[in-house]
Scaffold this active site. Structure first.
Site, PDB file in Angstrom:
ATOM      1  N   ARG A  60       0.620  -1.209   0.089  1.00 41.20           N
ATOM      2  CA  ARG A  60       0.046   0.035  -0.174  1.00 41.20           C
ATOM      3  C   ARG A  60       0.916   1.228  -0.075  1.00 41.20           C
ATOM      4  O   ARG A  60       0.456   2.337  -0.546  1.00 41.20           O
ATOM      5  CB  ARG A  60      -0.990  -0.006   1.217  1.00 41.20           C
ATOM      6  CG  ARG A  60      -2.095  -1.063   0.995  1.00 41.20           C
ATOM      7  CD  ARG A  60      -3.083  -0.874   2.321  1.00 41.20           C
ATOM      8  NE  ARG A  60      -2.114  -1.250   3.385  1.00 41.20           N
ATOM      9  CZ  ARG A  60      -2.911  -1.543   4.558  1.00 41.20           C
ATOM     10  NH1 ARG A  60      -4.250  -1.643   4.697  1.00 41.20           N
ATOM     11  NH2 ARG A  60      -2.244  -1.785   5.519  1.00 41.20           N
ATOM     12  N   LYS A 156       0.860 -19.486   6.607  1.00 44.38           N
ATOM     13  CA  LYS A 156      -0.153 -19.681   7.623  1.00 44.38           C
ATOM     14  C   LYS A 156      -0.094 -18.374   8.238  1.00 44.38           C
ATOM     15  O   LYS A 156       0.640 -17.480   8.202  1.00 44.38           O
ATOM     16  CB  LYS A 156       0.477 -20.654   8.712  1.00 44.38           C
ATOM     17  CG  LYS A 156       1.789 -20.375   9.297  1.00 44.38           C
ATOM     18  CD  LYS A 156       2.107 -21.315  10.325  1.00 44.38           C
ATOM     19  CE  LYS A 156       2.509 -20.675  11.597  1.00 44.38           C
ATOM     20  NZ  LYS A 156       3.242 -19.878  12.275  1.00 44.38           N
ATOM     21  N   HIS A 186       7.161 -23.369   6.260  1.00 44.03           N
ATOM     22  CA  HIS A 186       8.480 -23.168   5.867  1.00 44.03           C
ATOM     23  C   HIS A 186       9.499 -24.414   6.475  1.00 44.03           C
ATOM     24  O   HIS A 186      10.601 -24.707   5.930  1.00 44.03           O
ATOM     25  CB  HIS A 186       9.173 -21.692   6.442  1.00 44.03           C
ATOM     26  CG  HIS A 186       9.365 -21.691   7.653  1.00 44.03           C
ATOM     27  ND1 HIS A 186       8.444 -21.367   8.570  1.00 44.03           N
ATOM     28  CD2 HIS A 186      10.446 -21.697   8.599  1.00 44.03           C
ATOM     29  CE1 HIS A 186       8.856 -21.228   9.835  1.00 44.03           C
ATOM     30  NE2 HIS A 186      10.190 -21.389   9.811  1.00 44.03           N
ATOM     31  N   LYS A 190      13.217 -26.810   5.182  1.00 45.29           N
ATOM     32  CA  LYS A 190      14.346 -27.014   5.898  1.00 45.29           C
ATOM     33  C   LYS A 190      15.318 -28.218   5.209  1.00 45.29           C
ATOM     34  O   LYS A 190      14.454 -29.285   5.057  1.00 45.29           O
ATOM     35  CB  LYS A 190      14.233 -26.980   7.280  1.00 45.29           C
ATOM     36  CG  LYS A 190      13.602 -25.693   7.868  1.00 45.29           C
ATOM     37  CD  LYS A 190      13.472 -25.898   9.507  1.00 45.29           C
ATOM     38  CE  LYS A 190      12.888 -24.886  10.302  1.00 45.29           C
ATOM     39  NZ  LYS A 190      13.627 -23.795  10.490  1.00 45.29           N
ATOM     40  N   GLU A 224      12.289 -22.961  21.444  1.00 46.31           N
ATOM     41  CA  GLU A 224      13.033 -21.624  21.112  1.00 46.31           C
ATOM     42  C   GLU A 224      13.192 -20.988  22.246  1.00 46.31           C
ATOM     43  O   GLU A 224      12.668 -21.248  23.305  1.00 46.31           O
ATOM     44  CB  GLU A 224      11.721 -21.213  20.497  1.00 46.31           C
ATOM     45  CG  GLU A 224      11.335 -21.619  19.044  1.00 46.31           C
ATOM     46  CD  GLU A 224      10.352 -20.604  18.165  1.00 46.31           C
ATOM     47  OE1 GLU A 224      10.821 -19.956  17.535  1.00 46.31           O
ATOM     48  OE2 GLU A 224       9.207 -20.684  18.609  1.00 46.31           O
ATOM     49  N   ASP A 243       0.026 -22.027  16.317  1.00 50.44           N
ATOM     50  CA  ASP A 243       1.460 -21.356  15.935  1.00 50.44           C
ATOM     51  C   ASP A 243       2.574 -22.323  15.418  1.00 50.44           C
ATOM     52  O   ASP A 243       2.896 -22.212  14.328  1.00 50.44           O
ATOM     53  CB  ASP A 243       2.222 -20.336  16.748  1.00 50.44           C
ATOM     54  CG  ASP A 243       3.157 -19.523  16.226  1.00 50.44           C
ATOM     55  OD1 ASP A 243       2.953 -19.187  15.064  1.00 50.44           O
ATOM     56  OD2 ASP A 243       4.173 -19.568  16.764  1.00 50.44           O
ATOM     57  N   HIS A 248       3.726 -27.049  11.799  1.00 50.42           N
ATOM     58  CA  HIS A 248       5.235 -27.571  11.732  1.00 50.42           C
ATOM     59  C   HIS A 248       5.139 -28.825  12.138  1.00 50.42           C
ATOM     60  O   HIS A 248       5.791 -29.860  11.780  1.00 50.42           O
ATOM     61  CB  HIS A 248       6.021 -26.559  12.247  1.00 50.42           C
ATOM     62  CG  HIS A 248       6.003 -25.094  11.916  1.00 50.42           C
ATOM     63  ND1 HIS A 248       5.784 -24.652  10.481  1.00 50.42           N
ATOM     64  CD2 HIS A 248       6.159 -24.002  12.428  1.00 50.42           C
ATOM     65  CE1 HIS A 248       5.837 -23.636  10.306  1.00 50.42           C
ATOM     66  NE2 HIS A 248       5.980 -22.968  11.488  1.00 50.42           N
ATOM     67  N   LYS A 348       8.350 -21.540  23.790  1.00 56.83           N
ATOM     68  CA  LYS A 348       8.912 -20.333  23.697  1.00 56.83           C
ATOM     69  C   LYS A 348       9.740 -20.004  24.967  1.00 56.83           C
ATOM     70  O   LYS A 348       9.353 -20.642  26.258  1.00 56.83           O
ATOM     71  CB  LYS A 348       8.194 -18.769  23.418  1.00 56.83           C
ATOM     72  CG  LYS A 348       7.217 -18.998  22.342  1.00 56.83           C
ATOM     73  CD  LYS A 348       7.988 -18.372  21.152  1.00 56.83           C
ATOM     74  CE  LYS A 348       6.793 -18.271  20.110  1.00 56.83           C
ATOM     75  NZ  LYS A 348       7.516 -18.535  18.866  1.00 56.83           N
TER      76      LYS A 348
END
Ligand code: BG6
Length: 500
Positions: A60, A156, A186, A190, A224, A243, A248, A348
């Site tokens: 935009r 996603k 993604h 890998k 992570e 998520d 995944h 996380k």
């Protein structure tokens, strides 16, 4: 394991693709600048992008081509390795770049003019929120930009449950047929994830053992160390299950559990993955507590540095029930996997970033070393996806020297970095070129996404019914104690990943 040099015929073989125009909607966004542009730059640097192909950022923001090129350069400098960024390659890449603002008057006409009309491959990458996938596709259609050589790429989250994912798939499916739609996960790009298929289907050694007869259980961990950072607004509406697990982790589970496809073709591979997703045992509300643990980090320390808790992160409402960690005991109800639990966990603010799949084999059926019974650990294969990609196969070995017949598990250690002395490309590099090539093998088909939601929805319903808060864990630890109990109740333990 002894290191082998890669024969030169296997080194960086670049398979050419046909000339293309690659349009990135959301061209000024984080994904485009951090992942897509660097990936395209690397493919160009390796000589894979044919002369005349163009990469067109669209968004935009009202700016001209020169301003966009400056933004792309600023990000490439940050996200491409120093040794790989040079002015010569950059100049060639910049030459391909163009920019169109779709919001200015005649914006879409400008886009149409920017595209070549020579029947070449045309990719529309929708790096925009899923809520506008449908309207963007509608405009692409309205301006007659779709032909047989056109592909659309979507990311996603494809919905937040089965119903909303069907809506999104319908909104894109109104304009593109399934053979033109590339749903990116993604993780499938890998290298080590693709290596899973090589490990299973290009070696005859393991496949006969890859069943309930020899395998005790399987663990999949995607940990992570980062928190949710500036993504609170998105993340709090999602949580770890939506998520990471629905996409995944389930994709990893599929690659571990699927039957051998007839060939490495898009539909053959995806048919087999779909069967696994459909065989996943539903976890109803009555099974929730014994099969699922939801967690959320509180303040703690990661890598020696203090970090805040989830509830203190920006954009998190006070009454949030969102999980930043989930552990699940899953089952694949078919002959191959009957009775073999799959323990899945992701979170996380774990102690470090590590993703691995552990195949835990059964104990030896009869012990001939009774005095050393405690020392005889069952074999275990650890497939390390990141970092330090590789495979370790733990075998029992005799400790050398006198002092009795002492044994310990010792790994056969295949480190990909040592075996292949080459740069490990980011997953997106492979995937963007697969879109241009028209190869859908590493993309999710609609029925897969929906089957994954069908299973995830049962867990989400169970969680909603409970109406409690996630269990708290200190940032920098491996999750709530209930997650340890989840596996230890079965007489098993989470594999403590080793630092290499
Ligand atoms: C994304 C999730 O899909 O994957 C993020 O939205 C997560 O929350 C990321 O951090 C992890 O990807 P990777 O490649 O760093 O393991």
């Amino acid at each position: 394991m002894h290191q082998h040099q890669v024969p030169s015929r296997f080194k960086a073989k670049i398979i050419p693709v046909s000339i293309f125009d690659f349009v990135v909607f959301g061209g000024t966004g984080d994904l485009a600048l951090r992942k897509l542009m660097p990936s395209l730059y690397y493919r160009d640097k390796d000589g894979q992008i044919p002369t005349g192909s163009r990469i067109i950022g669209a968004s935009r923001s009202d700016m001209d081509r020169a301003a966009y090129i400056a933004i792309v350069k600023e990000h490439l400098v940050k996200h491409v390795r120093d040794e790989d960024f040079n002015e010569e390659c950059w100049a060639a890449f910049a030459e391909r770049l163009d920019y169109v603002s779709t919001e200015v008057p005649n914006g879409w006409q400008n886009l149409k003019q920017a595209l070549a009309a020579d029947g070449r491959i045309r990719v529309f990458y929708l790096s925009v929120p899923p809520g506008i996938f449908g309207s963007t596709c509608g405009k692409i259609h309205q301006h007659k930009l779709i032909d047989d050589q056109t592909r659309v790429v979507i990311e996603k989250p494809i919905g937040r449950d089965l119903e909303t994912s069907c809506e999104i798939n319908d909104s894109v499916g109104n304009y593109f047929h399934e053979g033109q739609i590339y749903r990116i996960d993604h993780y499938l790009g890998k290298e080590t994830v693709q290596n899973l298929m090589a490990l299973r289907f290009a070696n005859s050694l393991f496949e006969p053992l890859w069943t309930r007869n020899w395998i005790d259980h399987i663990q999949i961990t995607v940990a992570e160390s980062i928190g949710i950072g500036t993504r609170g607004g998105y993340y709090d509406k999602s949580g770890a299950l939506r998520d990471m697990v629905q996409n995944h982790i389930l994709q990893l589970l599929c690659l571990v559990a699927m039957e051998t496809p007839k060939e490495f073709g898009a539909n053959e591979v995806r048919d087999e993955k779909l069967k696994v997703l459909r065989a996943l045992r539903k976890i109803g509300p009555e099974d929730f507590k014994s099969h699922v643990v939801m967690g959320r980090y509180r303040e703690g320390a990661v890598g020696g540095r203090p970090v805040i808790g989830y509830m203190e992160e920006k954009g998190i409402p006070e009454d949030s029930r969102t999980e930043s960690y989930v552990a699940i005991k899953a089952h694949v109800d078919n002959w191959r996997w009957a009775g073999v639990p799959f323990y899945l966990r992701t979170g996380k603010r774990m102690p470090r970033r590590t993703s691995e799949i552990v195949i835990q084999f059964k104990k030896v059926p009869h012990l001939i070393f009774p005095r050393n019974a405690d020392e005889v650990a069952p074999n275990r294969m650890v497939i390390r996806l990141q970092p330090d990609e590789g495979i370790r196969l733990y075998l029992m070995t005799k400790v050398p020297g006198p002092g009795g017949f002492r044994m310990q598990p010792t790994p056969l250690d295949l480190s990909f970095a040592e075996a292949f002395k080459m740069r490990y490309p980011d997953g997106y590099e492979r995937l963007v070129m697969d879109v241009v090539r028209g190869n859908q093998t590493l993309f999710m088909r609609r029925d897969e996404v929906e089957a994954a939601w069908m299973w995830a929805d049962t867990i989400l319903n169970g969680w909603d019914n409970l109406n409690t808060f996630p269990q708290s864990y200190t940032a920098g630890t491996w999750g709530p104690s209930a997650a340890i109990a989840l596996i230890e109740r079965d007489g098993r333990t989470w594999y403590e990943s080793e630092k290499r």
